[in-house]
Design a protein around this motif. Structure first.
Motif, PDB file in Angstrom:
ATOM      1  N   SER A   5      13.760  -2.582  -3.723  1.00  0.00           N
ATOM      2  CA  SER A   5      14.868  -2.536  -4.642  1.00  0.00           C
ATOM      3  C   SER A   5      14.308  -1.264  -5.599  1.00  0.00           C
ATOM      4  O   SER A   5      15.732  -0.233  -6.020  1.00  0.00           O
ATOM      5  CB  SER A   5      14.083  -3.633  -5.365  1.00  0.00           C
ATOM      6  OG  SER A   5      14.887  -4.768  -5.017  1.00  0.00           O
ATOM      7  N   SER A   6      12.767  -0.405  -5.193  1.00  0.00           N
ATOM      8  CA  SER A   6      13.296   0.543  -6.530  1.00  0.00           C
ATOM      9  C   SER A   6      13.400   1.718  -5.609  1.00  0.00           C
ATOM     10  O   SER A   6      14.246   2.528  -5.974  1.00  0.00           O
ATOM     11  CB  SER A   6      11.635   1.295  -6.163  1.00  0.00           C
ATOM     12  OG  SER A   6      11.114   0.654  -5.327  1.00  0.00           O
ATOM     13  N   SER A   7      13.645   1.359  -3.757  1.00  0.00           N
ATOM     14  CA  SER A   7      14.413   2.632  -2.931  1.00  0.00           C
ATOM     15  C   SER A   7      15.339   2.642  -3.153  1.00  0.00           C
ATOM     16  O   SER A   7      16.077   3.571  -3.447  1.00  0.00           O
ATOM     17  CB  SER A   7      13.666   2.371  -1.765  1.00  0.00           C
ATOM     18  OG  SER A   7      14.479   1.459  -0.959  1.00  0.00           O
ATOM     19  N   LYS A   8      16.226   1.508  -3.767  1.00  0.00           N
ATOM     20  CA  LYS A   8      17.509   1.433  -3.370  1.00  0.00           C
ATOM     21  C   LYS A   8      17.755   1.950  -5.295  1.00  0.00           C
ATOM     22  O   LYS A   8      19.131   2.344  -5.342  1.00  0.00           O
ATOM     23  CB  LYS A   8      18.533  -0.124  -3.694  1.00  0.00           C
ATOM     24  CG  LYS A   8      18.407  -0.317  -1.927  1.00  0.00           C
ATOM     25  CD  LYS A   8      18.391   0.918  -0.796  1.00  0.00           C
ATOM     26  CE  LYS A   8      19.249   0.125   0.799  1.00  0.00           C
ATOM     27  NZ  LYS A   8      19.271   0.836   1.555  1.00  0.00           N
ATOM     28  N   GLY A   9      17.453   1.674  -6.014  1.00  0.00           N
ATOM     29  CA  GLY A   9      17.256   2.202  -7.604  1.00  0.00           C
ATOM     30  C   GLY A   9      17.189   3.599  -7.081  1.00  0.00           C
ATOM     31  O   GLY A   9      18.036   4.532  -7.897  1.00  0.00           O
ATOM     32  N   ALA A  10      16.508   4.265  -6.466  1.00  0.00           N
ATOM     33  CA  ALA A  10      16.336   6.171  -6.324  1.00  0.00           C
ATOM     34  C   ALA A  10      17.716   6.064  -5.281  1.00  0.00           C
ATOM     35  O   ALA A  10      18.379   7.339  -5.868  1.00  0.00           O
ATOM     36  CB  ALA A  10      15.904   6.148  -5.340  1.00  0.00           C
ATOM     37  N   VAL A  11      18.597   5.667  -4.085  1.00  0.00           N
ATOM     38  CA  VAL A  11      19.523   5.845  -3.826  1.00  0.00           C
ATOM     39  C   VAL A  11      20.900   5.897  -4.880  1.00  0.00           C
ATOM     40  O   VAL A  11      21.624   6.624  -4.305  1.00  0.00           O
ATOM     41  CB  VAL A  11      19.842   4.928  -2.726  1.00  0.00           C
ATOM     42  CG1 VAL A  11      20.788   5.187  -2.103  1.00  0.00           C
ATOM     43  CG2 VAL A  11      18.931   4.799  -1.976  1.00  0.00           C
ATOM     44  N   THR A  12      20.714   4.792  -5.052  1.00  0.00           N
ATOM     45  CA  THR A  12      22.039   5.070  -6.656  1.00  0.00           C
ATOM     46  C   THR A  12      22.632   6.109  -7.303  1.00  0.00           C
ATOM     47  O   THR A  12      23.148   6.562  -8.041  1.00  0.00           O
ATOM     48  CB  THR A  12      21.570   3.796  -7.832  1.00  0.00           C
ATOM     49  OG1 THR A  12      21.682   1.867  -7.091  1.00  0.00           O
ATOM     50  CG2 THR A  12      22.446   3.241  -8.804  1.00  0.00           C
ATOM     51  N   ILE A  13      20.665   6.351  -8.157  1.00  0.00           N
ATOM     52  CA  ILE A  13      20.750   7.853  -8.884  1.00  0.00           C
ATOM     53  C   ILE A  13      20.832   8.767  -8.329  1.00  0.00           C
ATOM     54  O   ILE A  13      21.639  10.027  -8.646  1.00  0.00           O
ATOM     55  CB  ILE A  13      19.612   7.609  -9.883  1.00  0.00           C
ATOM     56  CG1 ILE A  13      19.151   6.244 -10.777  1.00  0.00           C
ATOM     57  CG2 ILE A  13      19.047   8.747 -10.061  1.00  0.00           C
ATOM     58  CD1 ILE A  13      20.347   6.518 -11.595  1.00  0.00           C
ATOM     59  N   ASN A  26       0.712  -1.045  -0.084  1.00  0.00           N
ATOM     60  CA  ASN A  26      -0.182  -0.121   0.382  1.00  0.00           C
ATOM     61  C   ASN A  26       0.545   1.122   0.219  1.00  0.00           C
ATOM     62  O   ASN A  26       1.762   0.900   0.556  1.00  0.00           O
ATOM     63  CB  ASN A  26      -0.713  -0.149   1.350  1.00  0.00           C
ATOM     64  CG  ASN A  26      -0.290  -0.361   2.262  1.00  0.00           C
ATOM     65  OD1 ASN A  26       0.616   0.837   2.923  1.00  0.00           O
ATOM     66  ND2 ASN A  26      -0.441  -1.458   3.096  1.00  0.00           N
ATOM     67  N   LYS A  27       0.260   2.199  -0.174  1.00  0.00           N
ATOM     68  CA  LYS A  27       0.719   3.792   0.139  1.00  0.00           C
ATOM     69  C   LYS A  27       2.173   4.115   1.478  1.00  0.00           C
ATOM     70  O   LYS A  27       2.989   3.906   0.761  1.00  0.00           O
ATOM     71  CB  LYS A  27       0.351   5.225  -0.185  1.00  0.00           C
ATOM     72  CG  LYS A  27       0.350   6.054  -0.161  1.00  0.00           C
ATOM     73  CD  LYS A  27      -0.470   7.182  -0.678  1.00  0.00           C
ATOM     74  CE  LYS A  27       0.379   9.047  -1.031  1.00  0.00           C
ATOM     75  NZ  LYS A  27      -1.013  10.016  -0.973  1.00  0.00           N
ATOM     76  N   GLN A  28       1.082   3.353   2.172  1.00  0.00           N
ATOM     77  CA  GLN A  28       2.459   3.631   3.517  1.00  0.00           C
ATOM     78  C   GLN A  28       3.268   3.342   3.957  1.00  0.00           C
ATOM     79  O   GLN A  28       5.168   3.335   3.890  1.00  0.00           O
ATOM     80  CB  GLN A  28       1.535   3.393   4.477  1.00  0.00           C
ATOM     81  CG  GLN A  28       2.138   3.903   6.063  1.00  0.00           C
ATOM     82  CD  GLN A  28       1.877   5.387   6.033  1.00  0.00           C
ATOM     83  OE1 GLN A  28       1.032   6.157   6.050  1.00  0.00           O
ATOM     84  NE2 GLN A  28       3.383   5.713   6.289  1.00  0.00           N
ATOM     85  N   ASP A  29       3.783   1.691   2.537  1.00  0.00           N
ATOM     86  CA  ASP A  29       4.510   0.918   2.745  1.00  0.00           C
ATOM     87  C   ASP A  29       5.784   1.239   1.926  1.00  0.00           C
ATOM     88  O   ASP A  29       6.175   1.871   2.564  1.00  0.00           O
ATOM     89  CB  ASP A  29       4.076  -0.316   1.772  1.00  0.00           C
ATOM     90  CG  ASP A  29       3.245  -1.015   2.883  1.00  0.00           C
ATOM     91  OD1 ASP A  29       3.534  -1.386   4.245  1.00  0.00           O
ATOM     92  OD2 ASP A  29       2.427  -2.189   2.237  1.00  0.00           O
ATOM     93  N   PHE A  30       5.457   2.237   0.968  1.00  0.00           N
ATOM     94  CA  PHE A  30       6.363   2.722   0.002  1.00  0.00           C
ATOM     95  C   PHE A  30       6.716   3.663   0.942  1.00  0.00           C
ATOM     96  O   PHE A  30       8.252   3.942  -0.093  1.00  0.00           O
ATOM     97  CB  PHE A  30       5.646   2.669  -1.231  1.00  0.00           C
ATOM     98  CG  PHE A  30       5.249   1.702  -2.443  1.00  0.00           C
ATOM     99  CD1 PHE A  30       7.210   2.622  -3.432  1.00  0.00           C
ATOM    100  CD2 PHE A  30       4.439   0.803  -2.732  1.00  0.00           C
ATOM    101  CE1 PHE A  30       6.632   0.699  -4.082  1.00  0.00           C
ATOM    102  CE2 PHE A  30       4.974   0.354  -3.889  1.00  0.00           C
ATOM    103  CZ  PHE A  30       5.163   0.120  -4.262  1.00  0.00           C
ATOM    104  N   SER A  31       5.585   4.176   1.207  1.00  0.00           N
ATOM    105  CA  SER A  31       6.187   5.847   1.864  1.00  0.00           C
ATOM    106  C   SER A  31       7.037   5.707   2.959  1.00  0.00           C
ATOM    107  O   SER A  31       8.327   5.976   3.616  1.00  0.00           O
ATOM    108  CB  SER A  31       4.662   6.168   2.736  1.00  0.00           C
ATOM    109  OG  SER A  31       5.256   7.974   3.407  1.00  0.00           O
ATOM    110  N   ASP A  32       7.205   4.467   3.908  1.00  0.00           N
ATOM    111  CA  ASP A  32       7.710   3.846   5.140  1.00  0.00           C
ATOM    112  C   ASP A  32       9.354   3.404   4.584  1.00  0.00           C
ATOM    113  O   ASP A  32      10.527   4.381   4.384  1.00  0.00           O
ATOM    114  CB  ASP A  32       7.646   3.270   6.214  1.00  0.00           C
ATOM    115  CG  ASP A  32       6.301   4.143   6.866  1.00  0.00           C
ATOM    116  OD1 ASP A  32       6.073   5.580   6.625  1.00  0.00           O
ATOM    117  OD2 ASP A  32       5.364   2.768   7.322  1.00  0.00           O
TER     118      ASP A  32
END
Length: 226
Positions: A146-154, A92-98
């Motif tokens: 994994s998508s959050s870590k992709g953001a960290v990479t960029i 859910n949105k909260q999962d992604f937000s956290d």
């Protein structure tokens, strides 16, 4: 002696790295909700300071106060991470937000707050993941992580471009499977090929020396994934 800021140092790679840094005579400021187990002598001598800090709901004023007590910051190790292993359809949105708050936005907030306290040749190291690299093997259940870590990479690459004309160095470490509490919680029963203590030896060296060899790079540090 270098002054080093670590996030999420209450367990895992962060805790083992703090132990090694203190043994080498460096000064460490840890930001995490839980207090790490550190030898009392380092606290008495002032080489270790723990600031109770919730990266999910960061108090920027508290962060500013903590950094202002340091003469300058030589290294930042943005180590804190949050992993949710859940099917995409159930996220859910909260999962992604956290996940994004702890893994990405906290890095932004810490680096922005630290800018005026950085030493001229400061080294900022952000923890990414093999799963956050383009073309790497991906796993069901790790879409948010994994998508959050992709953001960290960029983000890490962008920060180096932003501060290319300064003496600051931004690098990222993309970890594979390391036997930590977070891995055990996400993958019960799985045994990683490398321990948190073993990875901490490499991380400690990289924090202190990596900027001499790498600049704006994301280094895969992995024997397996997961």
């Amino acid at each position: 002696m270098k002054t080093i800021v670590v996030t999420g140092g209450s367990r895992g790679i962060g805790l083992k790295t703090i132990h090694l840094l203190l043994k080498k005579g460096h000064r460490v400021l840890n930001l995490s909700r839980k207090t790490p187990e550190i030898d009392e002598i380092y606290i008495i001598t002032g080489n270790f300071t723990h600031i109770p800090f919730d990266l999910k709901n960061p108090d920027i004023t508290k962060l500013e106060d903590a950094f202002s007590q340091l003469s300058s910051i030589d290294v930042i190790f943005n180590n804190a991470g949050f992993l949710i292993n859940k099917p995409f359809a159930l996220l859910n949105k909260q999962d992604f937000s956290d996940v994004f708050q702890i893994n990405v936005f906290s890095i932004v907030q810490i680096v922005q707050t630290a800018l005026k306290y950085l030493s001229p040749k400061a080294h900022i190291v952000n923890v990414s993941s093999i799963g956050g690299l383009h073309g790497s093997q991906k796993f069901p259940g790790l879409s948010a992580y994994s998508s959050s870590k992709g953001a960290v990479t960029i983000l890490t690459e962008c920060l180096q471009a932003e501060f290319q004309d300064t003496g600051y160095t931004f690098n990222g470490l993309a970890f594979g499977a390391v036997q930590t509490e977070m891995l055990s919680e996400a993958f019960p029963g799985y045994k990683a090929p490398i321990s948190a203590a073993e990875m901490a030896e490499f991380v400690t060296w990289f924090l202190l020396n990596g900027h001499k060899f790498f600049k704006g790079k994301i280094l895969p540090v992995s024997l397996s994934n997961p």
